[in-house]
Design an enzyme around this catalytic site. Structure first.
Site, PDB file in Angstrom:
ATOM      1  N   HIS A 118     -28.239 -11.636  58.791  1.00 47.81           N
ATOM      2  CA  HIS A 118     -27.160 -10.689  58.517  1.00 47.81           C
ATOM      3  C   HIS A 118     -27.625  -9.476  57.718  1.00 47.81           C
ATOM      4  O   HIS A 118     -26.810  -8.735  57.169  1.00 47.81           O
ATOM      5  CB  HIS A 118     -26.012 -11.395  57.783  1.00 47.81           C
ATOM      6  CG  HIS A 118     -24.655 -10.939  58.207  1.00 47.81           C
ATOM      7  ND1 HIS A 118     -23.915 -10.023  57.508  1.00 47.81           N
ATOM      8  CD2 HIS A 118     -23.902 -11.246  59.287  1.00 47.81           C
ATOM      9  CE1 HIS A 118     -22.763  -9.804  58.102  1.00 47.81           C
ATOM     10  NE2 HIS A 118     -22.731 -10.539  59.190  1.00 47.81           N
ATOM     11  N   ASP A 142     -17.266 -12.752  51.194  1.00 49.26           N
ATOM     12  CA  ASP A 142     -16.125 -12.676  52.118  1.00 49.26           C
ATOM     13  C   ASP A 142     -16.422 -13.381  53.438  1.00 49.26           C
ATOM     14  O   ASP A 142     -15.503 -13.871  54.099  1.00 49.26           O
ATOM     15  CB  ASP A 142     -15.770 -11.208  52.397  1.00 49.26           C
ATOM     16  CG  ASP A 142     -15.075 -10.550  51.215  1.00 49.26           C
ATOM     17  OD1 ASP A 142     -14.555 -11.275  50.360  1.00 49.26           O
ATOM     18  OD2 ASP A 142     -15.056  -9.311  51.156  1.00 49.26           O
ATOM     19  N   GLU A 187      -9.235  -8.176  45.232  1.00 47.05           N
ATOM     20  CA  GLU A 187      -9.995  -7.194  46.004  1.00 47.05           C
ATOM     21  C   GLU A 187      -9.078  -6.038  46.346  1.00 47.05           C
ATOM     22  O   GLU A 187      -7.991  -5.899  45.788  1.00 47.05           O
ATOM     23  CB  GLU A 187     -10.595  -7.821  47.277  1.00 47.05           C
ATOM     24  CG  GLU A 187     -11.819  -8.691  47.032  1.00 47.05           C
ATOM     25  CD  GLU A 187     -12.666  -8.910  48.288  1.00 47.05           C
ATOM     26  OE1 GLU A 187     -12.489  -8.155  49.276  1.00 47.05           O
ATOM     27  OE2 GLU A 187     -13.509  -9.825  48.282  1.00 47.05           O
TER      28      GLU A 187
END
Length: 531
Positions: A94, A164, A280
């Site tokens: 990633h 997340d 958030e």
């Protein structure tokens, strides 16, 4: 014998391609050839990452380790090689800018090895081991956080701090920081680690913690893979909640939005009943994003219109908060949430609430991933830009970037939320602004080949450069999270007063610059120049 001949042939071919003077028998003599692969599928996967911003860089081979000793044996061979080759650990791939890639060495595929078939030894990495009484879990460095969660929930426990997106490797996030909406309360993931097993750039396997090899312990956390490969991590746990009350409210004034966010994170020392568990937020610069994949619980049958909330059609800000609870305490959740919401100053008609299982909340982005994959919108270039912005300059950033550079078009979520610096251990290698509170601003855009200039990779990349240039000219001392630089001086500036220690420890634990060369912090050396 056939396997070794195939490996020799493939490595020789790659050596010719990249011009590396490596004797292929060095790889064959490692004694772990059952875990070494030159299968085109493996090599192709290891030559790319999520960002798709860097051209494919095929490694010489891909290793599927089953233990820390496998990794140590490979790195030790690289360290003692007469010609030299690099070693890069790769989790779920990633990275954005090729940080886990290496064209002149071996990629250690830390994640996914449990599912690799055809490995001659049949060995696989260890599964998570939960210690319920002590409240921690020992996990393989390539374990994905989603699998850590599944293992710990069997004991009614869960890690305290998250990212997340859960389909990231433990070693990968701990090499950066690992942050999400819980960081204001528990700190980043690197603040919730008891112990590590690390393979250094010399091939030494060290166990490190606050009490043992402490300098290495703190250096590796947030160290961008420069000092060692994390093969085991001992993660702190807490009792897992069962459900989550997930709430979003909207603001049209930035100062009110940030004031409320900062108030909420100031409650971190309060009892659980008097604070949210997750804080958030995100920025909405066009109507498309308010009803996008991150806003999926806004009803598609009754989409939110910016013009209905802000008559000037300007930027909107969404505060995203969550309250964890157990079914046994469900009767008190409404009262606790209502008490906290009364102290906030959001647009009254903009409260959106949903209630869901804890696992579904944590895994919310994966569901969005599946939707994007089905539309062919996942495996596209991702010119992401993640910045830590000092609290004192966040209003200037809003005016210059959200209300300026971005215009009214973007192609992905823009996250913004504050964290408390005192939840970060200053001894780690992670770099943050020098203020008590700073903001994460994450521009998570996707480049699409749909004919719209504002969605093109060139446009978004240039816009990122424009944002960084604006910050520099405006005196906004940002720090990149998941940093990417191409010059030595940029890295020195990034680490600031941590650079001298960073460099010293690199020379101590990876003097040949074998590890994580894709970060482009240090240039690998061959044996002749090193000696």
């Amino acid at each position: 014998m056939a396997t070794k001949l195939l490996l020799t042939f493939a490595i020789c071919r790659l050596i010719v391609t990249v011009g590396l003077t490596l004797d292929p028998t060095e790889l064959l003599l490692l004694g772990v050839d059952a875990q070494l692969s030159v299968d085109p599928t493996d090599v192709k996967a290891a030559s790319l990452d999520f960002g798709l911003l860097i051209g494919a860089q095929p490694p010489l081979a891909v290793m599927h380790p089953a233990s820390s000793q496998d990794v140590a044996q490979l790195v030790k061979a690289a360290y003692g090689s007469n010609f030299g080759f690099t070693v890069s650990a790769r989790g779920h791939g990633h990275s954005i800018n090729g940080q886990a890639q290496t064209a002149n060495g071996v990629v250690v595929q830390m994640s996914g090895s449990k599912g690799v078939s055809g490995m001659a030894s049949g060995r696989k990495p260890p599964h998570p081991r939960v210690w319920p009484q002590e409240r921690f879990v020992d996990v393989w460095g390539g374990e994905l956080w989603i699998d850590v969660l599944r293992s710990t929930l069997q004991h009614g426990l869960a890690p305290k701090s998250w990212t997340d997106y859960l389909y990231l490797s433990v070693g990968g996030t701990l090499s950066n920081a690992g942050i999400s909406g819980q960081a204001f309360n528990h700190g980043p993931q690197i603040s919730n680690v008891h112990e590590l097993d690390v393979v250094t750039g010399k091939g030494e396997l060290l166990t490190c913690s606050e009490e043992q090899n402490s300098e290495m312990f703190h250096a590796v956390l947030g160290g961008l893979g420069q000092f060692g490969i994390i093969t085991r991590a001992r993660i702190s746990l807490e009792p897992a909640p069962q459900r989550v009350r997930w709430i979003r409210v909207l603001y049209s004034h930035f100062s009110i939005f940030t004031s409320d966010q900062e108030y909420l994170i100031s409650l971190h020392e309060q009892p659980a009943s008097q604070k949210f568990d997750y804080v958030e937020g995100f920025v909405i610069v066009d109507e498309g994003l308010i009803n996008n994949w991150r806003s999926s619980f806004f009803s598609p049958h009754n989409p939110v219109k910016i013009s209905s909330l802000d008559p000037n059609g300007g930027v909107l800000y969404c505060l995203e908060i969550a309250k964890n609870y157990h079914e046994s305490t469900a009767s008190t959740v409404d009262q606790e949430v209502e008490s906290l919401l009364k102290k906030l100053n959001f647009i009254p008609a903009s409260v959106f609430t949903t209630d869901l299982p804890y696992v579904d909340f944590l895994d919310r982005v994966h569901k969005a991933e599946l939707k994007l994959r089905s539309k062919g919108l996942w495996e596209v270039p991702h010119p992401w830009l993640n910045l830590f912005v000092p609290k004192s300059k966040i209003a200037d950033f809003d005016k210059g970037v959200f209300k300026g550079i971005l215009g009214n078009k973007t192609s992905g979520p823009i996250l913004i939320y504050p964290v408390n610096k005192n939840k970060w251990d200053h001894r780690s290698s992670a770099v943050t602004p020098d203020e008590d509170v700073f903001y994460l601003v994450a521009l998570l855009r996707s480049a699409l080949d749909n004919g719209e200039e504002t969605h093109s990779l060139e446009y978004l990349t240039n816009q990122n450069r424009q944002i960084l240039r604006f910050c520099d000219e405006a005196g906004i001392t940002v720090k990149q999270y998941l940093p990417h630089y191409t010059t030595h001086q940029e890295w020195v500036d990034h680490f600031g007063n941590k650079w001298d220690r960073f460099y010293r420890l690199k020379m101590e634990f990876d003097p040949r610059h074998i590890l994580a060369s894709g970060q482009q912090i240090f240039t690998p050396t061959n044996m002749a120049s090193w000696r």
